[in-house]
Design a protein around this motif. Structure first.
Motif, PDB file in Angstrom:
ATOM      1  N   GLU A   4       6.064  -3.055 -21.891  1.00  0.00           N
ATOM      2  CA  GLU A   4       5.803  -1.618 -21.792  1.00  0.00           C
ATOM      3  C   GLU A   4       6.513  -0.862 -22.918  1.00  0.00           C
ATOM      4  N   GLU A   5       7.739  -1.267 -23.210  1.00  0.00           N
ATOM      5  CA  GLU A   5       8.489  -0.606 -24.289  1.00  0.00           C
ATOM      6  C   GLU A   5       7.832  -0.858 -25.648  1.00  0.00           C
ATOM      7  N   GLN A   6       7.366  -2.079 -25.888  1.00  0.00           N
ATOM      8  CA  GLN A   6       6.683  -2.382 -27.149  1.00  0.00           C
ATOM      9  C   GLN A   6       5.392  -1.571 -27.274  1.00  0.00           C
ATOM     10  N   ALA A   7       4.667  -1.444 -26.169  1.00  0.00           N
ATOM     11  CA  ALA A   7       3.427  -0.655 -26.182  1.00  0.00           C
ATOM     12  C   ALA A   7       3.724   0.807 -26.474  1.00  0.00           C
ATOM     13  N   ARG A   8       4.784   1.332 -25.883  1.00  0.00           N
ATOM     14  CA  ARG A   8       5.177   2.723 -26.116  1.00  0.00           C
ATOM     15  C   ARG A   8       5.568   2.927 -27.583  1.00  0.00           C
ATOM     16  N   ASN A   9       6.323   1.980 -28.137  1.00  0.00           N
ATOM     17  CA  ASN A   9       6.735   2.070 -29.547  1.00  0.00           C
ATOM     18  C   ASN A   9       5.523   1.987 -30.485  1.00  0.00           C
ATOM     19  N   ARG A  10       4.595   1.103 -30.166  1.00  0.00           N
ATOM     20  CA  ARG A  10       3.379   0.976 -30.984  1.00  0.00           C
ATOM     21  C   ARG A  10       2.575   2.274 -30.920  1.00  0.00           C
ATOM     22  N   PHE A  11       2.439   2.826 -29.725  1.00  0.00           N
ATOM     23  CA  PHE A  11       1.715   4.086 -29.547  1.00  0.00           C
ATOM     24  C   PHE A  11       2.356   5.193 -30.394  1.00  0.00           C
ATOM     25  N   GLN A  12       3.671   5.312 -30.327  1.00  0.00           N
ATOM     26  CA  GLN A  12       4.374   6.358 -31.069  1.00  0.00           C
ATOM     27  C   GLN A  12       4.237   6.168 -32.574  1.00  0.00           C
ATOM     28  N   SER A  13       4.365   4.911 -33.042  1.00  0.00           N
ATOM     29  CA  SER A  13       4.238   4.687 -34.493  1.00  0.00           C
ATOM     30  C   SER A  13       2.823   4.926 -34.978  1.00  0.00           C
ATOM     31  N   GLU A  14       1.841   4.517 -34.193  1.00  0.00           N
ATOM     32  CA  GLU A  14       0.454   4.766 -34.601  1.00  0.00           C
ATOM     33  C   GLU A  14       0.131   6.259 -34.556  1.00  0.00           C
ATOM     34  N   LEU A  15       0.650   6.948 -33.563  1.00  0.00           N
ATOM     35  CA  LEU A  15       0.449   8.394 -33.474  1.00  0.00           C
ATOM     36  C   LEU A  15       1.049   9.092 -34.694  1.00  0.00           C
ATOM     37  N   GLU A  16       2.248   8.719 -35.045  1.00  0.00           N
ATOM     38  CA  GLU A  16       2.900   9.315 -36.215  1.00  0.00           C
ATOM     39  C   GLU A  16       2.127   8.986 -37.495  1.00  0.00           C
ATOM     40  N   PHE A  17       1.742   7.720 -37.636  1.00  0.00           N
ATOM     41  CA  PHE A  17       1.032   7.318 -38.855  1.00  0.00           C
ATOM     42  C   PHE A  17      -0.309   8.025 -38.992  1.00  0.00           C
ATOM     43  N   ILE A  18      -1.089   8.046 -37.927  1.00  0.00           N
ATOM     44  CA  ILE A  18      -2.433   8.629 -38.020  1.00  0.00           C
ATOM     45  C   ILE A  18      -2.356  10.117 -38.359  1.00  0.00           C
ATOM     46  N   GLN A  19      -1.334  10.798 -37.865  1.00  0.00           N
ATOM     47  CA  GLN A  19      -1.203  12.219 -38.187  1.00  0.00           C
ATOM     48  C   GLN A  19      -0.795  12.434 -39.644  1.00  0.00           C
ATOM     49  N   CYS A  20      -0.122  11.464 -40.227  1.00  0.00           N
ATOM     50  CA  CYS A  20       0.206  11.544 -41.658  1.00  0.00           C
ATOM     51  C   CYS A  20      -1.064  11.535 -42.508  1.00  0.00           C
ATOM     52  N   LEU A  21      -2.136  10.987 -41.967  1.00  0.00           N
ATOM     53  CA  LEU A  21      -3.394  10.916 -42.715  1.00  0.00           C
ATOM     54  C   LEU A  21      -4.000  12.297 -42.949  1.00  0.00           C
ATOM     55  N   ALA A  22      -3.534  13.309 -42.247  1.00  0.00           N
ATOM     56  CA  ALA A  22      -4.021  14.670 -42.465  1.00  0.00           C
ATOM     57  C   ALA A  22      -3.432  15.265 -43.746  1.00  0.00           C
ATOM     58  N   ASN A  23      -2.439  14.616 -44.312  1.00  0.00           N
ATOM     59  CA  ASN A  23      -1.772  15.110 -45.514  1.00  0.00           C
ATOM     60  C   ASN A  23      -2.397  14.463 -46.756  1.00  0.00           C
ATOM     61  N   PRO A  24      -3.160  15.219 -47.555  1.00  0.00           N
ATOM     62  CA  PRO A  24      -3.807  14.656 -48.746  1.00  0.00           C
ATOM     63  C   PRO A  24      -2.809  14.064 -49.743  1.00  0.00           C
ATOM     64  N   ASN A  25      -1.610  14.633 -49.824  1.00  0.00           N
ATOM     65  CA  ASN A  25      -0.613  14.090 -50.753  1.00  0.00           C
ATOM     66  C   ASN A  25      -0.132  12.707 -50.313  1.00  0.00           C
ATOM     67  N   TYR A  26      -0.060  12.505 -49.011  1.00  0.00           N
ATOM     68  CA  TYR A  26       0.297  11.174 -48.508  1.00  0.00           C
ATOM     69  C   TYR A  26      -0.830  10.182 -48.806  1.00  0.00           C
ATOM     70  N   LEU A  27      -2.064  10.618 -48.657  1.00  0.00           N
ATOM     71  CA  LEU A  27      -3.200   9.748 -48.981  1.00  0.00           C
ATOM     72  C   LEU A  27      -3.186   9.383 -50.463  1.00  0.00           C
ATOM     73  N   ASN A  28      -2.854  10.342 -51.306  1.00  0.00           N
ATOM     74  CA  ASN A  28      -2.744  10.080 -52.739  1.00  0.00           C
ATOM     75  C   ASN A  28      -1.641   9.059 -53.010  1.00  0.00           C
ATOM     76  N   PHE A  29      -0.524   9.195 -52.314  1.00  0.00           N
ATOM     77  CA  PHE A  29       0.584   8.239 -52.435  1.00  0.00           C
ATOM     78  C   PHE A  29       0.112   6.830 -52.067  1.00  0.00           C
ATOM     79  N   LEU A  30      -0.589   6.707 -50.943  1.00  0.00           N
ATOM     80  CA  LEU A  30      -1.087   5.388 -50.518  1.00  0.00           C
ATOM     81  C   LEU A  30      -2.062   4.812 -51.542  1.00  0.00           C
ATOM     82  N   ALA A  31      -2.927   5.666 -52.084  1.00  0.00           N
ATOM     83  CA  ALA A  31      -3.924   5.208 -53.060  1.00  0.00           C
ATOM     84  C   ALA A  31      -3.247   4.761 -54.350  1.00  0.00           C
ATOM     85  N   GLN A  32      -2.288   5.528 -54.820  1.00  0.00           N
ATOM     86  CA  GLN A  32      -1.620   5.183 -56.078  1.00  0.00           C
ATOM     87  C   GLN A  32      -0.783   3.916 -55.954  1.00  0.00           C
ATOM     88  N   ARG A  33      -0.305   3.620 -54.769  1.00  0.00           N
ATOM     89  CA  ARG A  33       0.486   2.393 -54.558  1.00  0.00           C
ATOM     90  C   ARG A  33      -0.404   1.184 -54.245  1.00  0.00           C
TER      91      ARG A  33
END
Length: 131
Positions: A4-33
């Motif tokens: 249950e704790e691992q599932a909660r941690n995965r949920f939180q990390s995926e939630l945080e990551f997916i919301q970062c996708l709303a930032n075009p500068n972060y997308l540019n960072f991912l693309a350039q790397r």
């Protein structure tokens, strides 16, 4: 099997990551790397599409990330994100959308408030009514 704790941690990390996708500068960072060219990362982006389901989407603070996630499914879009001008254009379009949305929402709320009849005052209580 995931605890249950691992599932909660995965949920939180995926939630945080997916919301970062709303930032075009972060997308540019991912693309350039080079992340957006790697097959495992592209598969991960495909996996994250489950966030479009209402039972998950309700947790998103930046729902625009779902649109970006959808666009990231296309190779052409992923390639264009390397270009800083493309990123700047997306950033400006987001800002314009938010400005328009908030002005439109304010006008709609004002119009609805004007349409509602004024609320009547309740009659006074106790001895004040008998006088």
């Amino acid at each position: 099997m995931e605890t249950e704790e691992q599932a909660r941690n995965r949920f939180q990390s995926e939630l945080e990551f997916i919301q970062c996708l709303a930032n075009p500068n972060y997308l540019n960072f991912l693309a350039q790397r080079g992340f957006l060219r790697e097959k495992p990362f592209i598969n991960y982006l495909k996996y994250l599409l489950y966030w479009k389901e209402p039972e998950y989407a309700k947790f998103l603070k930046y729902p625009h990330c779902l649109h970006m996630l959808e666009l990231l499914q296309y190779e052409h879009f992923r390639k264009e994100l390397v270009n800083a001008q493309c990123t700047k254009f997306i950033d400006e379009q987001q800002l314009l959308h938010w400005q328009h949305y908030s002005r439109k929402r304010t006008r709609l709320q004002q119009a609805l408030a004007e349409q509602q009849p004024p609320q009547q005052q309740p009659p006074p209580h106790g001895n004040a009514a008998a006088k």
